[in-house]
Design an enzyme around this catalytic site. Structure first.
Site, PDB file in Angstrom:
ATOM      1  N   SER A 145       4.862   2.640   8.074  1.00 53.53           N
ATOM      2  CA  SER A 145       4.460   1.404   7.411  1.00 53.53           C
ATOM      3  C   SER A 145       5.567   0.935   6.478  1.00 53.53           C
ATOM      4  O   SER A 145       6.157   1.729   5.749  1.00 53.53           O
ATOM      5  CB  SER A 145       3.178   1.613   6.601  1.00 53.53           C
ATOM      6  OG  SER A 145       2.089   1.852   7.446  1.00 53.53           O
ATOM      7  N   ILE A 160     -15.256 -21.589   5.421  1.00 54.77           N
ATOM      8  CA  ILE A 160     -15.161 -22.049   6.805  1.00 54.77           C
ATOM      9  C   ILE A 160     -15.650 -20.973   7.760  1.00 54.77           C
ATOM     10  O   ILE A 160     -15.783 -19.802   7.395  1.00 54.77           O
ATOM     11  CB  ILE A 160     -13.724 -22.455   7.175  1.00 54.77           C
ATOM     12  CG1 ILE A 160     -12.774 -21.251   7.067  1.00 54.77           C
ATOM     13  CG2 ILE A 160     -13.252 -23.622   6.326  1.00 54.77           C
ATOM     14  CD1 ILE A 160     -11.381 -21.530   7.578  1.00 54.77           C
ATOM     15  N   HIS A 166       0.816  -1.217   0.000  1.00 52.93           N
ATOM     16  CA  HIS A 166       0.000   0.000   0.000  1.00 52.93           C
ATOM     17  C   HIS A 166       0.849   1.266   0.000  1.00 52.93           C
ATOM     18  O   HIS A 166       0.350   2.347  -0.327  1.00 52.93           O
ATOM     19  CB  HIS A 166      -0.979  -0.002   1.188  1.00 52.93           C
ATOM     20  CG  HIS A 166      -0.350   0.278   2.523  1.00 52.93           C
ATOM     21  ND1 HIS A 166      -0.074  -0.714   3.442  1.00 52.93           N
ATOM     22  CD2 HIS A 166       0.023   1.437   3.116  1.00 52.93           C
ATOM     23  CE1 HIS A 166       0.442  -0.174   4.534  1.00 52.93           C
ATOM     24  NE2 HIS A 166       0.521   1.130   4.356  1.00 52.93           N
ATOM     25  N   ASP A 181       0.025  -7.606   1.326  1.00 49.10           N
ATOM     26  CA  ASP A 181       0.486  -6.228   1.498  1.00 49.10           C
ATOM     27  C   ASP A 181       2.010  -6.136   1.506  1.00 49.10           C
ATOM     28  O   ASP A 181       2.594  -5.386   2.286  1.00 49.10           O
ATOM     29  CB  ASP A 181      -0.092  -5.602   2.772  1.00 49.10           C
ATOM     30  CG  ASP A 181       0.055  -4.080   2.792  1.00 49.10           C
ATOM     31  OD1 ASP A 181       0.165  -3.480   1.706  1.00 49.10           O
ATOM     32  OD2 ASP A 181       0.085  -3.494   3.902  1.00 49.10           O
ATOM     33  N   GLY A 186       3.633   6.739   7.809  1.00 49.27           N
ATOM     34  CA  GLY A 186       5.005   6.904   7.347  1.00 49.27           C
ATOM     35  C   GLY A 186       5.926   5.815   7.841  1.00 49.27           C
ATOM     36  O   GLY A 186       7.006   5.597   7.293  1.00 49.27           O
ATOM     37  N   LEU A 217      -8.135 -24.691  -1.200  1.00 50.18           N
ATOM     38  CA  LEU A 217      -8.943 -25.876  -0.942  1.00 50.18           C
ATOM     39  C   LEU A 217     -10.289 -25.812  -1.654  1.00 50.18           C
ATOM     40  O   LEU A 217     -10.779 -26.805  -2.154  1.00 50.18           O
ATOM     41  CB  LEU A 217      -9.192 -26.047   0.558  1.00 50.18           C
ATOM     42  CG  LEU A 217      -7.996 -26.386   1.444  1.00 50.18           C
ATOM     43  CD1 LEU A 217      -8.475 -26.626   2.865  1.00 50.18           C
ATOM     44  CD2 LEU A 217      -7.244 -27.584   0.929  1.00 50.18           C
ATOM     45  N   GLY A 218     -10.901 -24.640  -1.659  1.00 51.80           N
ATOM     46  CA  GLY A 218     -12.230 -24.499  -2.252  1.00 51.80           C
ATOM     47  C   GLY A 218     -13.338 -24.736  -1.258  1.00 51.80           C
ATOM     48  O   GLY A 218     -14.322 -25.405  -1.553  1.00 51.80           O
ATOM     49  N   VAL A 219     -13.175 -24.201  -0.054  1.00 48.52           N
ATOM     50  CA  VAL A 219     -14.206 -24.334   0.979  1.00 48.52           C
ATOM     51  C   VAL A 219     -14.492 -22.985   1.611  1.00 48.52           C
ATOM     52  O   VAL A 219     -13.693 -22.057   1.525  1.00 48.52           O
ATOM     53  CB  VAL A 219     -13.783 -25.324   2.089  1.00 48.52           C
ATOM     54  CG1 VAL A 219     -13.601 -26.718   1.545  1.00 48.52           C
ATOM     55  CG2 VAL A 219     -12.516 -24.844   2.801  1.00 48.52           C
TER      56      VAL A 219
END
Length: 494
Positions: free
Chosen positions: A240, A299, A137, A167, A238, A295-297
């Site tokens: 970050s 949760i 960012h 990030d 500043g 995984l394609g779930v």
């Protein structure tokens, strides 16, 4: 549990169809020697009769002298569209502000076209040939990035790559024999240990603040790939992108975010573990992009009520509320209602532990999962898929007029029609009315919700729903779909 509680529960669901669906140099002390030295000094003070007044604090001067030269100031400029409705010098001032017309009258009009914006951040050098890590960012949409070293030299930096999910950004400057930081191991970090942050808050280069690690593996909203380190180290705008350093002088994280109501530091700051950042850096340099496991779930967390409902002796794991069609999870046999308690040999203490575990793996990796299913554990082998772009869930629940009264729950339901099943992508029962004094209302069930399953067993008729509820004396877990999202809701029926 009321409607707000269900909304909160749904908000905590982690949509993983995109993700699953990411020695102390001053005195040459090794390992834990700084603390040992403090204990020795305290013991000597007590022996001399001054123990009650002795207060020992670590000395960070050696760390700052060694690591400080590798911390850089980053200034960024970018061209953005001018907002001719605003007031120069007062960005974001609302037209409803009582002083808006006053300042607008005495200020020149805002420019048309584009204007150049400027921002500041921090970073640190990890290789002598000029590779720098910072936050994504900090350099997002940058047209020009200038890196300033502590010896006052300035370099134009190239953004090699950005990874917004974590990030992390990788920069490169044309220089050699640069000072570098020492990379540590965040897995060895202990809550309560001292840490130091170096950076450029508000442009004040190489400012040093210190504090302790407040918590580990924090999950933040929309940041499911990163198990953040939480500290009480002062981090302001500043700073970050600067390093978080332990008492051995090793970088264990990148300072990334703060919790604030005012825009300034308020005691909560969060850092990206350095192992996560270094993995991103390696992939960007090698492939120009970052690949993550999937995984394609979907949760959700397991609370006390859900643990009791599913027969767990304590709340733990990640409860699977839905499985994406043709996903690695579906192919491996994972089902809604499974609770993932181990992933590739690592305990899943809470649902927030799972996303970074999966995301850090390369697609195609073979893993094993231990799931809790119907009062017993089961081991499942799975081949991790590749992260793809998330598909936004959408669709509204249709309503008809046919009813089936469900007295134990206090609600009226009816089966979905074939057209409705196609529209919402599931089977189940539509909730049409809810008794305000009934068990369903207390749990937060609303008209329009779709009941898909009871304790993991699919229900497609009022009779099936009544049968499943009657089998349990105290609690049931209803898998419901609302506004395209699926979530388990515990209902107390006893």
């Amino acid at each position: 549990m009321n409607t707000k509680a269900i909304t909160k529960r749904i908000a905590h669901v982690i949509i993983l169809s995109s993700a699953l669906a990411l020695g102390y140099e001053a005195h040459a002390y090794p390992n834990d020697a700084p603390n040992q030295a403090i204990h020795t000094a305290a013991a000597n003070a007590r022996a001399s009769g001054h123990g009650s007044a002795f207060i020992a604090l670590p000395d960070f001067t050696g760390i700052v002298a060694k690591e400080g030269p590798a911390v850089v100031n980053i200034s960024v400029s970018a061209k953005v569209a001018a907002d001719d409705s605003g007031i120069p010098g007062f960005p974001g001032m609302s037209p409803d502000d009582p002083f808006y017309q006053f300042f607008r009258h005495f200020q020149p009009p805002a420019p048309h076209g584009t204007i150049t914006t400027r921002a500041l951040g921090s970073g640190f050098i990890i290789s002598k040939n000029g590779i720098i890590l910072t936050n994504a960012h900090v350099v997002d949409h940058a047209d020009k990035v200038i890196v300033k070293l502590t010896d006052q030299r300035e370099f134009r930096a190239k953004v090699i790559g950005e990874d917004k999910p974590s990030d992390v950004a990788v920069l490169k400057i044309n220089a050699d024999n640069l000072p570098t930081v020492t990379i540590g191991d965040p897995q060895k970090v202990r809550v309560g240990q001292w840490v130091v942050a170096i950076g450029s808050p508000f442009g004040f280069q190489n400012s040093v603040t210190a504090g302790i690690v407040s918590a580990k593996s924090r999950s933040l909203p929309d940041e499911g790939y990163v198990p953040f380190l939480q500290t009480d180290v002062a981090v302001n705008p500043g700073k970050s992108g600067g390093p978080l350093i332990d008492a051995n002088g090793e970088v264990i994280g990148i300072n990334s975010q703060i919790y604030t109501r005012s825009g300034g530091y308020q005691g909560l700051s969060f850092a990206i573990p350095i192992d996560v950042a270094m993995n991103v850096e390696r992939q960007i340099l090698a492939h120009g992009k970052v690949s993550r496991g999937r995984l394609g779930v979907t949760i959700q967390p397991v609370d006390e009520e859900l643990a009791q409902t599913f027969g767990l002796d304590r709340p733990e794991g990640a409860l699977v509320s839905s499985v994406e069609k043709d996903s690695p999870a579906e192919k491996a046999g994972i089902k809604p209602g499974d609770i993932i308690i181990k992933f590739n040999g690592r305990n899943v203490s809470s649902s927030s532990d799972l996303p970074p575990m999966v995301a850090e793996l390369e697609p195609g990796t073979n893993v094993s999962l231990v799931v809790w299913r119907k009062d017993g554990s089961k081991t499942i082998a799975l081949r991790v898929g590749a992260l793809a772009t998330a598909v936004a869930a959408n669709g509204n629940t249709p309503k008809k007029t046919m009813k089936h009264a469900e007295g134990m729950l206090g609600m009226d339901v009816r089966p979905l029609t074939p057209d409705e099943r196609k529209q919402v992508g599931t089977t189940g029962l539509v909730v049409e009315n809810v008794d305000e004094n009934g068990a369903a209302a207390r749990a937060g069930i609303e008209p329009g919700d779709i009941v898909i399953a009871v304790n993991g067993s699919d229900v497609n008729s009022g009779k099936e729903l009544r049968t499943q509820v009657a089998r349990h004396k105290r609690h049931v877990a209803l898998l419901i779909q609302r506004n395209g999202q699926q979530v388990f809701v515990p209902v107390r029926v006893g």
